[in-house]
Design a protein around this motif. Structure first.
Motif, PDB file in Angstrom:
ATOM      1  N   TYR A  52       0.875  -1.124   0.049  1.00  0.00           N
ATOM      2  CA  TYR A  52       0.016   0.134  -0.007  1.00  0.00           C
ATOM      3  C   TYR A  52       0.813   1.305   0.111  1.00  0.00           C
ATOM      4  CZ  TYR A  52      -4.359  -2.412   0.647  1.00  0.00           C
ATOM      5  OH  TYR A  52      -5.527  -3.461   0.551  1.00  0.00           O
ATOM      6  N   SER A  53       2.111   1.132   0.364  1.00  0.00           N
ATOM      7  CA  SER A  53       3.053   2.277   0.448  1.00  0.00           C
ATOM      8  C   SER A  53       3.393   2.763  -0.974  1.00  0.00           C
ATOM      9  CB  SER A  53       4.193   1.831   1.557  1.00  0.00           C
ATOM     10  OG  SER A  53       3.954   1.613   2.557  1.00  0.00           O
ATOM     11  N   LEU A  54       3.249   1.964  -1.960  1.00  0.00           N
ATOM     12  CA  LEU A  54       3.561   2.308  -3.464  1.00  0.00           C
ATOM     13  C   LEU A  54       2.544   3.668  -3.697  1.00  0.00           C
ATOM     14  CD1 LEU A  54       3.583  -0.495  -5.781  1.00  0.00           C
ATOM     15  CD2 LEU A  54       5.456   0.957  -5.000  1.00  0.00           C
ATOM     16  N   VAL A  97       3.999  -1.181 -10.071  1.00  0.00           N
ATOM     17  CA  VAL A  97       3.514  -2.275  -9.210  1.00  0.00           C
ATOM     18  C   VAL A  97       4.200  -3.449  -9.553  1.00  0.00           C
ATOM     19  CG1 VAL A  97       1.564  -3.925  -9.248  1.00  0.00           C
ATOM     20  CG2 VAL A  97       1.115  -1.490  -8.782  1.00  0.00           C
ATOM     21  N   LEU A  98       4.719  -3.601 -10.763  1.00  0.00           N
ATOM     22  CA  LEU A  98       5.328  -4.831 -11.359  1.00  0.00           C
ATOM     23  C   LEU A  98       6.780  -4.853 -10.845  1.00  0.00           C
ATOM     24  CD1 LEU A  98       4.088  -5.319 -15.220  1.00  0.00           C
ATOM     25  CD2 LEU A  98       3.430  -6.452 -13.118  1.00  0.00           C
ATOM     26  N   ALA A  99       7.455  -3.618 -10.793  1.00  0.00           N
ATOM     27  CA  ALA A  99       8.788  -3.552 -10.411  1.00  0.00           C
ATOM     28  C   ALA A  99       8.884  -3.794  -8.836  1.00  0.00           C
ATOM     29  CB  ALA A  99       9.320  -1.999 -10.498  1.00  0.00           C
ATOM     30  N   GLY A 100       7.893  -3.140  -8.063  1.00  0.00           N
ATOM     31  CA  GLY A 100       8.002  -3.521  -6.736  1.00  0.00           C
ATOM     32  C   GLY A 100       7.530  -5.273  -6.455  1.00  0.00           C
ATOM     33  N   LEU A 127       1.817  -8.096  -4.865  1.00  0.00           N
ATOM     34  CA  LEU A 127       1.206  -7.875  -6.295  1.00  0.00           C
ATOM     35  C   LEU A 127      -0.500  -7.810  -6.180  1.00  0.00           C
ATOM     36  CD1 LEU A 127       1.256  -7.406  -9.236  1.00  0.00           C
ATOM     37  CD2 LEU A 127       1.133  -9.992  -9.431  1.00  0.00           C
ATOM     38  N   PHE A 128      -1.067  -8.642  -5.462  1.00  0.00           N
ATOM     39  CA  PHE A 128      -2.327  -8.650  -5.148  1.00  0.00           C
ATOM     40  C   PHE A 128      -2.927  -7.241  -4.452  1.00  0.00           C
ATOM     41  CE2 PHE A 128      -6.001  -9.579  -2.277  1.00  0.00           C
ATOM     42  CZ  PHE A 128      -6.792  -9.826  -3.119  1.00  0.00           C
ATOM     43  N   VAL A 129      -2.028  -6.947  -3.472  1.00  0.00           N
ATOM     44  CA  VAL A 129      -2.341  -5.764  -2.608  1.00  0.00           C
ATOM     45  C   VAL A 129      -1.986  -4.566  -3.477  1.00  0.00           C
ATOM     46  CG1 VAL A 129      -1.735  -4.319  -0.622  1.00  0.00           C
ATOM     47  CG2 VAL A 129      -2.045  -6.709  -0.392  1.00  0.00           C
ATOM     48  N   ALA A 130      -0.868  -4.463  -4.273  1.00  0.00           N
ATOM     49  CA  ALA A 130      -0.306  -3.243  -4.990  1.00  0.00           C
ATOM     50  C   ALA A 130      -1.232  -2.934  -5.964  1.00  0.00           C
ATOM     51  CB  ALA A 130       1.139  -3.546  -5.339  1.00  0.00           C
ATOM     52  N   ASN A 238      -0.527   8.539   7.003  1.00  0.00           N
ATOM     53  CA  ASN A 238      -1.217   8.732   8.193  1.00  0.00           C
ATOM     54  C   ASN A 238      -1.836   7.250   8.074  1.00  0.00           C
ATOM     55  OD1 ASN A 238      -0.589  11.368   8.823  1.00  0.00           O
ATOM     56  ND2 ASN A 238      -2.484  12.108   7.664  1.00  0.00           N
ATOM     57  N   ALA A 239      -2.237   6.593   7.107  1.00  0.00           N
ATOM     58  CA  ALA A 239      -2.996   5.227   7.049  1.00  0.00           C
ATOM     59  C   ALA A 239      -2.147   4.037   7.256  1.00  0.00           C
ATOM     60  CB  ALA A 239      -3.509   5.075   5.749  1.00  0.00           C
ATOM     61  N   ASN A 240      -0.667   4.217   6.837  1.00  0.00           N
ATOM     62  CA  ASN A 240       0.198   3.057   6.912  1.00  0.00           C
ATOM     63  C   ASN A 240       1.305   3.002   7.867  1.00  0.00           C
ATOM     64  OD1 ASN A 240      -0.670   1.351   4.555  1.00  0.00           O
ATOM     65  ND2 ASN A 240      -0.775   3.100   3.421  1.00  0.00           N
ATOM     66  N   TYR A 241       1.737   4.172   8.285  1.00  0.00           N
ATOM     67  CA  TYR A 241       2.831   4.441   9.078  1.00  0.00           C
ATOM     68  C   TYR A 241       2.591   3.387  10.453  1.00  0.00           C
ATOM     69  CZ  TYR A 241       1.770   6.968  13.212  1.00  0.00           C
ATOM     70  OH  TYR A 241       1.272   7.478  14.567  1.00  0.00           O
TER      71      TYR A 241
END
Length: 439
Positions: A52-54, A97-100, A127-130, A238-241
């Protein structure tokens, strides 16, 4: 133009997909908690947070793209140039997404004690999440040109497939098989959505020159992108930290699972609020363009009312049966502290206020205002983390601090919504047309 506040097919499909988001979030927690070890479950939570940080790379591009597309669409203007920008954004996000995913696989494969199959599972889950980043962009493009029914039908298909996959995993299907199947489903719905948006002219199918079109979009909108970028990065932070700071402060195992379960309920409810807000976006934006203040207010109150239904239901359920619900979800993986019930109720109510206000501000193009709120909340969240480290908070105290900071940001957004878009919608034609007059 359709003068009704809500499209009924959109209402039905959006309620279904929002309910699906809530159910799949909780069901994923249930399945992972009962199939995986607590240690491995917490690693999957961390991988999802990184995926999700992407969204940090979004820089607010998507919401600004929505505003530009919506303005052209409502004025029956040509959207060819903006459609080219939209296509370039989709190519850019898909590349990220693919690079990540490749980097995730390589990093996990190099860790000691992690097999190639396990590295592949983590990469497929990433991949599913990103891919939600690409889907988020397509959702905004579809809503901007009133193709929201198409999008929600595909979203409903995806949610049903996810539930089936989780149920199959609980029944004994290997994790890697489920992840492969779910990513193939992603490929199908993405292809269908892109094809239809290309056909209606909202998205360019031309791949060559994508970098040049992205650069042109930045040059043409650099001031707004700076503001929307601050907003987007702050919101994602704020959502992910908490997913990154909690393992650092409290370790793996139970604390990340408690955090994730709390956020699954909170974000599941937010998905329901988002559904209510999305239903009214077409009418709110057209009312603002027409300076129809009463309709703007009615549409906004309707969003509050529709969002209040799942909020009230969730609060009642938590008050009556939170302990039984969490015991069923988590089994032996972790035990939810009783204080999380109060924390969740505060977050649910603040989340409703925040989603309604922020939705109006963002889709009306008030990026400066939302950027200021989100950035100030991010600063307070950093302060909370420093305080938690110095004072040695436990996981409950950390969640209590998070709820207080989030609530402050939510009700500040409500005040700015009233002062900004709602006030502007009541302005007489030709008066207060420049948003800078509101500052």
């Amino acid at each position: 133009m359709n003068r009704s506040l809500i499209s009924i097919p959109f209402l039905v499909l959006r309620v279904f997909s929002a309910g699906g988001a809530f159910v799949t979030g909780l069901f994923q927690t249930f399945v992972f908690a009962h199939v995986l070890s607590p240690q491995r479950f917490s690693v999957f939570i961390l991988v999802a947070a990184i995926g999700y940080s992407l969204w940090f790379c979004d820089l607010g591009i998507v919401k600004l793209l929505f505003v530009r597309l919506r303005e052209r669409f409502l004025c029956d203007d040509q959207i060819g140039t903006v459609a080219g920008h939209a296509g370039a954004v989709i190519v850019f996000y898909m590349s990220l997404v693919l690079a990540g995913t490749v980097l995730c696989f390589a990093f996990m494969a190099m860790r000691s004690g992690v097999s190639i199959r396990e590295a592949a599972e983590f990469a497929l889950f990433f991949l599913f999440v990103a891919l939600n980043l690409v889907w988020f962009a397509l959702r905004n493009i579809a809503v901007a040109v009133d193709r929201y029914v198409l999008f929600e039908a595909l979203e409903g298909m995806r949610r049903v497939g996810y539930l089936v996959g989780l149920a199959a995993m609980y029944a004994g299907l290997p994790l890697i098989a489920m992840l492969i199947a779910l990513n193939l489903l992603w490929a199908v719905v993405l292809a269908l959505c892109i094809k239809r948006l290309v056909q209606c002219g909202a998205l360019s199918a031309r791949l060559s020159g994508s970098a040049a079109r992205i650069a042109a979009f930045f040059r043409a909108n650099k001031t707004e992108l700076m503001r929307s970028g601050v907003f987007s990065i702050s919101e994602i932070f704020n959502a992910n930290y908490p997913y990154l700071i909690v393992p650092m402060l409290f370790g793996l195992g139970a604390p990340p699972i408690i955090l994730d379960t709390t956020f699954k309920v909170f974000r599941g409810a937010n998905a329901s609020y988002g559904a209510a807000c999305d239903l009214l976006v077409p009418r709110q934006t057209s009312a603002l363009a027409e300076r129809d203040g009463p309709t703007m207010v009615r549409a906004t109150w309707l969003a509050v009312t529709l969002g209040g239904i799942p909020a009230a239901g969730a609060c009642v359920l938590l008050l009556l049966a939170a302990d039984k619900l969490f015991a069923l979800l988590l089994g032996p993986a972790a035990k939810m502290p009783p204080q999380t019930t109060t924390i969740l109720i505060i977050l649910l109510l603040a989340g409703l206020a925040q989603l309604v206000a922020q939705n109006v501000l963002v889709h009306a193009g008030f990026f400066k205002e939302v950027a200021a709120i989100s950035f100030s909340v991010a600063i307070l969240m950093v302060g909370l983390s420093m305080l938690a480290t110095l004072v040695h908070f436990d996981i409950v105290q950390f969640l209590e601090g998070y709820a207080v900071v989030y609530s402050w940001g939510a009700f500040t957004a409500v005040a700015l919504m009233i002062r900004g878009p709602i006030r502007l919608a009541h302005a007489a034609a030709g008066a207060l047309t420049d948003r800078t007059a509101l500052n």
